[in-house]
Design a protein around this motif. Structure first.
Motif, PDB file in Angstrom:
ATOM      1  N   PRO A  21      32.335  32.933  42.208  1.00 58.57           N
ATOM      2  CA  PRO A  21      32.160  33.557  43.522  1.00 58.57           C
ATOM      3  C   PRO A  21      32.981  34.846  43.574  1.00 58.57           C
ATOM      4  CG  PRO A  21      32.700  31.224  43.740  1.00 58.57           C
ATOM      5  CD  PRO A  21      32.899  31.584  42.300  1.00 58.57           C
ATOM      6  N   PRO A  22      32.454  35.894  44.170  1.00 62.28           N
ATOM      7  CA  PRO A  22      33.147  37.193  44.153  1.00 62.28           C
ATOM      8  C   PRO A  22      34.540  37.155  44.759  1.00 62.28           C
ATOM      9  CG  PRO A  22      30.940  37.402  45.100  1.00 62.28           C
ATOM     10  CD  PRO A  22      31.156  35.959  44.818  1.00 62.28           C
ATOM     11  N   ARG A  23      34.775  36.253  45.694  1.00 60.59           N
ATOM     12  CA  ARG A  23      36.086  36.234  46.359  1.00 60.59           C
ATOM     13  C   ARG A  23      37.050  35.197  45.791  1.00 60.59           C
ATOM     14  NH1 ARG A  23      36.272  39.152  51.021  1.00 60.59           N
ATOM     15  NH2 ARG A  23      34.274  39.943  51.764  1.00 60.59           N
ATOM     16  N   LEU A  24      36.675  34.562  44.698  1.00 62.46           N
ATOM     17  CA  LEU A  24      37.563  33.549  44.121  1.00 62.46           C
ATOM     18  C   LEU A  24      38.742  34.233  43.426  1.00 62.46           C
ATOM     19  CD1 LEU A  24      37.950  30.500  43.449  1.00 62.46           C
ATOM     20  CD2 LEU A  24      36.816  30.993  41.281  1.00 62.46           C
ATOM     21  N   ASN A  25      39.963  33.833  43.794  1.00 60.12           N
ATOM     22  CA  ASN A  25      41.087  34.487  43.117  1.00 60.12           C
ATOM     23  C   ASN A  25      41.335  33.844  41.761  1.00 60.12           C
ATOM     24  OD1 ASN A  25      43.201  32.489  43.245  1.00 60.12           O
ATOM     25  ND2 ASN A  25      43.474  32.993  45.414  1.00 60.12           N
ATOM     26  N   LEU A  26      42.063  34.596  40.927  1.00 62.86           N
ATOM     27  CA  LEU A  26      42.230  34.174  39.542  1.00 62.86           C
ATOM     28  C   LEU A  26      43.052  32.889  39.439  1.00 62.86           C
ATOM     29  CD1 LEU A  26      41.637  34.847  36.607  1.00 62.86           C
ATOM     30  CD2 LEU A  26      43.557  36.466  36.648  1.00 62.86           C
ATOM     31  N   ALA A  27      44.042  32.728  40.298  1.00 64.32           N
ATOM     32  CA  ALA A  27      44.847  31.500  40.276  1.00 64.32           C
ATOM     33  C   ALA A  27      43.952  30.286  40.510  1.00 64.32           C
ATOM     34  CB  ALA A  27      45.935  31.568  41.351  1.00 64.32           C
ATOM     35  N   ASP A  28      43.112  30.360  41.501  1.00 67.69           N
ATOM     36  CA  ASP A  28      42.233  29.224  41.796  1.00 67.69           C
ATOM     37  C   ASP A  28      41.230  29.000  40.675  1.00 67.69           C
ATOM     38  OD1 ASP A  28      43.547  28.711  44.151  1.00 67.69           O
ATOM     39  OD2 ASP A  28      42.114  29.792  45.412  1.00 67.69           O
ATOM     40  N   PHE A  29      40.750  30.085  40.074  1.00 70.07           N
ATOM     41  CA  PHE A  29      39.819  29.931  38.948  1.00 70.07           C
ATOM     42  C   PHE A  29      40.496  29.189  37.801  1.00 70.07           C
ATOM     43  CE2 PHE A  29      38.137  31.238  34.863  1.00 70.07           C
ATOM     44  CZ  PHE A  29      36.805  30.892  35.014  1.00 70.07           C
ATOM     45  N   LEU A  30      41.712  29.613  37.453  1.00 69.48           N
ATOM     46  CA  LEU A  30      42.420  28.973  36.337  1.00 69.48           C
ATOM     47  C   LEU A  30      42.664  27.496  36.626  1.00 69.48           C
ATOM     48  CD1 LEU A  30      45.003  31.816  35.657  1.00 69.48           C
ATOM     49  CD2 LEU A  30      43.112  31.159  34.159  1.00 69.48           C
ATOM     50  N   ARG A  31      43.063  27.191  37.854  1.00 73.04           N
ATOM     51  CA  ARG A  31      43.403  25.826  38.212  1.00 73.04           C
ATOM     52  C   ARG A  31      42.161  24.941  38.350  1.00 73.04           C
ATOM     53  NH1 ARG A  31      48.142  24.397  40.141  1.00 73.04           N
ATOM     54  NH2 ARG A  31      47.139  22.979  41.610  1.00 73.04           N
ATOM     55  N   GLU A  32      41.164  25.457  39.048  1.00 76.40           N
ATOM     56  CA  GLU A  32      40.043  24.595  39.427  1.00 76.40           C
ATOM     57  C   GLU A  32      38.915  24.590  38.396  1.00 76.40           C
ATOM     58  OE1 GLU A  32      39.073  25.935  43.358  1.00 76.40           O
ATOM     59  OE2 GLU A  32      41.139  25.575  44.031  1.00 76.40           O
ATOM     60  N   HIS A  33      38.724  25.696  37.706  1.00 78.17           N
ATOM     61  CA  HIS A  33      37.617  25.758  36.743  1.00 78.17           C
ATOM     62  C   HIS A  33      38.084  25.453  35.325  1.00 78.17           C
ATOM     63  CE1 HIS A  33      34.419  27.571  39.368  1.00 78.17           C
ATOM     64  NE2 HIS A  33      35.506  27.672  40.123  1.00 78.17           N
ATOM     65  N   GLY A  38      49.225  24.570  35.363  1.00 76.97           N
ATOM     66  CA  GLY A  38      50.595  25.080  35.267  1.00 76.97           C
ATOM     67  C   GLY A  38      50.791  26.332  36.098  1.00 76.97           C
ATOM     68  N   THR A  39      49.718  27.037  36.374  1.00 72.33           N
ATOM     69  CA  THR A  39      49.780  28.179  37.295  1.00 72.33           C
ATOM     70  C   THR A  39      49.794  27.605  38.706  1.00 72.33           C
ATOM     71  OG1 THR A  39      48.620  29.613  35.751  1.00 72.33           O
ATOM     72  CG2 THR A  39      48.595  30.269  38.066  1.00 72.33           C
ATOM     73  N   SER A  74      42.586  39.996  28.651  1.00 67.16           N
ATOM     74  CA  SER A  74      43.230  38.912  27.913  1.00 67.16           C
ATOM     75  C   SER A  74      44.268  38.280  28.833  1.00 67.16           C
ATOM     76  CB  SER A  74      43.912  39.468  26.661  1.00 67.16           C
ATOM     77  OG  SER A  74      44.677  38.444  26.063  1.00 67.16           O
ATOM     78  N   ILE A  75      44.046  37.025  29.161  1.00 62.70           N
ATOM     79  CA  ILE A  75      44.893  36.315  30.126  1.00 62.70           C
ATOM     80  C   ILE A  75      45.720  35.274  29.376  1.00 62.70           C
ATOM     81  CG2 ILE A  75      44.813  34.689  32.068  1.00 62.70           C
ATOM     82  CD1 ILE A  75      42.084  36.081  32.767  1.00 62.70           C
ATOM     83  N   GLU A  76      46.983  35.184  29.736  1.00 59.83           N
ATOM     84  CA  GLU A  76      47.833  34.137  29.161  1.00 59.83           C
ATOM     85  C   GLU A  76      48.503  33.384  30.306  1.00 59.83           C
ATOM     86  OE1 GLU A  76      49.984  35.727  25.371  1.00 59.83           O
ATOM     87  OE2 GLU A  76      49.598  37.372  26.747  1.00 59.83           O
ATOM     88  N   THR A  77      48.495  32.084  30.196  1.00 58.88           N
ATOM     89  CA  THR A  77      49.135  31.239  31.204  1.00 58.88           C
ATOM     90  C   THR A  77      50.320  30.511  30.566  1.00 58.88           C
ATOM     91  OG1 THR A  77      47.865  29.243  30.719  1.00 58.88           O
ATOM     92  CG2 THR A  77      46.871  30.839  32.252  1.00 58.88           C
ATOM     93  N   ILE A  78      51.051  29.795  31.375  1.00 55.04           N
ATOM     94  CA  ILE A  78      52.201  29.059  30.845  1.00 55.04           C
ATOM     95  C   ILE A  78      51.763  28.044  29.786  1.00 55.04           C
ATOM     96  CG2 ILE A  78      52.159  27.286  32.675  1.00 55.04           C
ATOM     97  CD1 ILE A  78      55.267  28.872  30.936  1.00 55.04           C
ATOM     98  N   THR A 106      58.931  26.708  38.320  1.00 61.64           N
ATOM     99  CA  THR A 106      59.342  26.863  36.924  1.00 61.64           C
ATOM    100  C   THR A 106      58.326  27.595  36.035  1.00 61.64           C
ATOM    101  OG1 THR A 106      60.645  24.853  37.206  1.00 61.64           O
ATOM    102  CG2 THR A 106      60.318  25.637  34.949  1.00 61.64           C
ATOM    103  N   PRO A 107      57.032  27.297  36.087  1.00 64.42           N
ATOM    104  CA  PRO A 107      56.120  28.053  35.222  1.00 64.42           C
ATOM    105  C   PRO A 107      56.175  29.564  35.487  1.00 64.42           C
ATOM    106  CG  PRO A 107      55.040  26.077  36.047  1.00 64.42           C
ATOM    107  CD  PRO A 107      56.330  26.206  36.805  1.00 64.42           C
TER     108      PRO A 107
END
Ligand code: FES
Ligand code: FES
Length: 161
Positions: A21-33, A38-39, A74-78, A106-107
């Motif tokens: 979805p165009p309004r989905l933020n990256l934090a929610d994408f990483l967590r939910e999709h 850890g984010t 290029s995205i890197e997460t904890i 902490t992350p």
């Protein structure tokens, strides 16, 4: 309803193609999709630093970035840093010095501390506090976090000399 948009980027070295979805933020994408939970998400408006990740080598607050804005990045997460051992010594130092209690911050704290140590291998306490000043911790009082980052910097300097 606005149609989803096709995006493609790397997350922790793996190519991800998705319709978002165009309004989905990256934090929610990483967590939910991607289930990269850890984010963390605290304030959702760029204040607390819990959602800190790396995008093209720079730390960013992923609650302030739309997933579609990460096209080709290029995205890197904890999880990525942790799995390849990049922050293993920082994690050990945090644990040994009780630099975490609930662990919510902490992350993001580790992402930001590692960013500092990549730029400045021997920061003094003031520089550590300054660099971490956008990462909020409601539990520790920060002293132990600064201790852990400083101890890691010293240990790395010892290893490289
Ligand atoms: Fe992103 Fe707080 S959740 S800065
Ligand atoms: Fe609880 Fe930092 S350890 S918010």
């Amino acid at each position: 309803m606005i149609a989803p948009i096709s995006v493609s980027f790397q997350v922790n070295g793996e190519r991800i193609d998705a319709l978002v979805p165009p309004r989905l933020n990256l934090a929610d994408f990483l967590r939910e999709h991607l289930q990269l939970t850890g984010t963390h998400v605290g304030c959702e408006h760029g204040v607390c630093g819990a959602c800190t990740i790396r995008v093209n080598g720079e730390i960013v607050r992923s609650c302030l970035m739309l997933a579609v804005q990460a096209q080709a990045a290029s995205i890197e997460t904890i999880e990525g840093l942790s799995d390849r051992g990049e922050v293993a010594d920082l994690q050990t130092a945090f644990r040994e010095r009780n630099a975490l209690q609930c662990g919510y911050c902490t992350p993001g704290m580790l992402m930001t501390a590692q960013d500092l140590l990549r730029q400045s291998p021997a920061p003094d306490r003031e520089a550590i506090r300054e660099h971490l000043s956008g990462n909020y911790c409601r539990c520790t009082g920060y002293q132990a976090i600064v201790d852990a980052v400083q101890a890691t910097a010293r240990a790395r300097a010892g290893r490289s000399s």
